[in-house]
Design a protein around this motif. Structure first.
Motif, PDB file in Angstrom:
ATOM      1  N   UNK A 120     -13.591 104.999   3.354  1.00  0.00           N
ATOM      2  CA  UNK A 120     -12.301 104.731   2.668  1.00  0.00           C
ATOM      3  C   UNK A 120     -11.173 104.214   3.723  1.00  0.00           C
ATOM      4  N   UNK A 121     -10.063 103.911   3.490  1.00  0.00           N
ATOM      5  CA  UNK A 121      -8.947 103.646   4.356  1.00  0.00           C
ATOM      6  C   UNK A 121      -8.474 104.827   4.692  1.00  0.00           C
ATOM      7  N   UNK A 122      -7.909 104.941   6.075  1.00  0.00           N
ATOM      8  CA  UNK A 122      -7.174 106.170   6.622  1.00  0.00           C
ATOM      9  C   UNK A 122      -6.343 106.891   5.680  1.00  0.00           C
ATOM     10  N   UNK A 123      -5.397 106.057   5.016  1.00  0.00           N
ATOM     11  CA  UNK A 123      -4.529 106.649   3.865  1.00  0.00           C
ATOM     12  C   UNK A 123      -4.697 105.996   2.707  1.00  0.00           C
ATOM     13  N   UNK A 124      -5.069 106.849   1.780  1.00  0.00           N
ATOM     14  CA  UNK A 124      -5.364 106.387   0.288  1.00  0.00           C
ATOM     15  C   UNK A 124      -4.069 106.829  -0.378  1.00  0.00           C
ATOM     16  N   UNK A 125      -3.329 105.634  -0.923  1.00  0.00           N
ATOM     17  CA  UNK A 125      -2.471 105.933  -2.079  1.00  0.00           C
ATOM     18  C   UNK A 125      -2.813 106.648  -3.303  1.00  0.00           C
ATOM     19  N   UNK A 131      -7.265  99.042  -3.289  1.00  0.00           N
ATOM     20  CA  UNK A 131      -7.345  98.365  -1.880  1.00  0.00           C
ATOM     21  C   UNK A 131      -7.816  99.518  -0.890  1.00  0.00           C
ATOM     22  N   UNK A 132      -7.369 100.821  -1.135  1.00  0.00           N
ATOM     23  CA  UNK A 132      -7.851 101.997  -0.206  1.00  0.00           C
ATOM     24  C   UNK A 132      -9.139 102.738  -0.416  1.00  0.00           C
ATOM     25  N   UNK A 133      -9.841 102.435  -1.536  1.00  0.00           N
ATOM     26  CA  UNK A 133     -10.652 103.248  -1.950  1.00  0.00           C
ATOM     27  C   UNK A 133     -11.989 102.436  -2.319  1.00  0.00           C
ATOM     28  N   UNK A 134     -11.794 101.482  -3.395  1.00  0.00           N
ATOM     29  CA  UNK A 134     -12.876 100.641  -4.090  1.00  0.00           C
ATOM     30  C   UNK A 134     -13.480  99.638  -2.930  1.00  0.00           C
ATOM     31  N   UNK A 135     -12.283  98.986  -2.442  1.00  0.00           N
ATOM     32  CA  UNK A 135     -12.719  97.565  -1.606  1.00  0.00           C
ATOM     33  C   UNK A 135     -13.626  98.165  -0.395  1.00  0.00           C
ATOM     34  N   UNK A 136     -13.060  99.166   0.429  1.00  0.00           N
ATOM     35  CA  UNK A 136     -13.674  99.668   1.389  1.00  0.00           C
ATOM     36  C   UNK A 136     -15.265 100.115   1.029  1.00  0.00           C
ATOM     37  N   UNK A 137     -15.310 100.807  -0.062  1.00  0.00           N
ATOM     38  CA  UNK A 137     -16.537 101.402  -0.344  1.00  0.00           C
ATOM     39  C   UNK A 137     -17.586 100.208  -0.607  1.00  0.00           C
ATOM     40  N   UNK A 138     -17.243  99.233  -1.334  1.00  0.00           N
ATOM     41  CA  UNK A 138     -18.048  97.940  -1.637  1.00  0.00           C
ATOM     42  C   UNK A 138     -18.123  97.169  -0.328  1.00  0.00           C
ATOM     43  N   UNK A 139     -17.304  97.341   0.637  1.00  0.00           N
ATOM     44  CA  UNK A 139     -17.587  96.362   1.826  1.00  0.00           C
ATOM     45  C   UNK A 139     -18.685  97.229   2.601  1.00  0.00           C
ATOM     46  N   UNK A 140     -18.588  98.450   2.726  1.00  0.00           N
ATOM     47  CA  UNK A 140     -19.595  99.397   3.493  1.00  0.00           C
ATOM     48  C   UNK A 140     -20.991  99.165   2.838  1.00  0.00           C
TER      49      UNK A 140
END
Length: 270
Positions: A120-125, A131-140
Motif C-alpha cells: 500500500x502507499x506509505x500513508x493510507x487515507x 488511490x492508497x490501497x486498491x491501486x497499489x495492490x492491483x499494481x503489485x
C-alpha cells in the motif's frame, strides 16, 4: 505477471481521482496497460457497478480487475483481493461489488484481506482507498506478487454478497425490477429471454408496461429497427438481458423509472 489492469469506478472524470490512481499504478508497474471500463457508475451504485463489471469482463483480457465503488470507505468493510476459478484477480471493497464478475469465471477460489503495508502507499487515507490501497495492490499483483502476500486469507463463504432482485413470473405477466439506466435512457431489467418464454411473451407480442400506476404499451422486439421513432420496445440487449427502450428517445424519462423501480409487464389482451 499480468500485462493488463482493468479499472472501474464511480469516480467520474471531473476530478483528479482516476488520473491519480493511474499514476500510482504506473509508478509501481510502469509497463502495465490500464483499460478503463467506466468511471461513470452512479455514485455509491454498488449493484450497477457489480453488474457492469460482470457484463464487461468476458470481453477483456484476463488480468487484474480493479473496481472501486465504495460508499463504506473508512468504515468496517474489508479491502480485499481474490482469485476466481479461471485465475483472474479482482481487487476492491468487500461489499459485493466483485462477486458477480468472479462468478462469471467459476466463482471465488481464494480471497485475502489487503493488510500488508508493503503493498500500500506509505500513508493510507480514510477516504481514498482507491488511490492508497486498491491501486497499489492491483499494481503489485500485475507484477506477479502472490495473492497471499497481500494479507490474511478470508473464507470465500464469508464475503459480502449482493441480493439481486428476483422477478415474479406468472401467466402472461412478469413483475420485474429496474437494474439500471444507461446514458441513452434504456432500462435494464432483471430478466432474460428465458423469463419471457416462461411467461409466454414472444417477439412480436404487444405488452403493457405498468410503472408508478401509469400504463404504457410496447412490443417485444428483436432490434430497434422493429419499431417506429417514439415506440416502446422490450428487447434483448447486447449482454443477453432484457431491456426497455424508446426508438430514438429515452424510455427512463418516459416511464419515470430509476434503479430499483418496479415495472410490471403483461400481455396486452384486447
Amino acid at each position: 505477471m499480468s500485462g493488463f489492469i482493468t479499472f472501474l469506478t464511480d469516480f467520474g472524470l471531473q476530478d483528479d481521482f482516476v488520473g491519480t490512481c493511474h499514476g500510482v499504478i504506473k509508478r509501481i508497474a510502469p509497463g502495465v496497460e490500464i483499460i478503463d471500463l467506466t468511471h461513470g457508475v452512479r455514485p455509491g451504485g454498488i449493484l450497477q457497478g457489480a453488474l457492469t463489471l460482470a457484463n464487461a469482463l468476458p470481453y477483456v483480457p484476463a488480468g487484474v480487475h480493479l473496481a472501486v465503488v465504495d460508499p463504506g470507505v473508512g468504515g468496517g468493510r474489508r479491502p480485499l483481493a481474490l482469485r476466481d476459478a479461471e485465475g483472474r484477480l479482482h481487487v476492491g471493497p468487500d461489499n459485493g461489488l466483485l462477486l458477480p464478475a468472479a462468478d462469471r469465471f467459476g466463482g471465488v477460489v481464494e480471497a485475502h484481506e489487503l493488510a500488508n503495508p508493503a503493498y500500500a502507499l506509505e500513508s493510507v487515507s480514510r477516504t481514498f482507498h482507491g488511490r492508497d490501497l486498491f491501486a497499489p495492490a492491483a499494481a503489485h499483483l500485475s507484477l506477479g506478487v502472490p495473492l497471499a502476500e497481500l494479507g490474511p486469507p478470508i473464507d470465500p463463504e464469508a464475503l459480502v454478497r449482493l441480493e439481486l432482485p428476483v422477478p415474479d413470473i406468472g401467466h402472461a405477466r412478469i413483475q420485474s425490477t429496474v437494474l439500471g439506466v444507461d446514458r441513452f435512457g434504456n432500462i435494464a431489467l432483471n430478466l432474460t429471454r428465458e423469463h419471457l418464454d416462461e411467461a409466454g411473451i414472444v417477439p412480436g407480442t404487444r405488452v403493457e408496461l405498468v410503472s408508478r400506476g401509469d400504463h404504457y404499451f410496447a412490443v417485444a422486439a428483436r432490434t430497434f429497427s422493429d419499431a417506429k421513432p417514439g415506440d416502446l420496445i422490450l428487447y434483448e440487449d447486447s449482454y443477453r438481458n432484457l431491456a426497455v427502450a424508446v426508438a430514438q428517445g429515452s424510455a427512463a424519462a418516459l416511464l419515470t423509472v430509476e434503479e430499483g423501480s418496479d415495472l410490471l409487464i403483461q400481455v396486452d389482451t384486447p
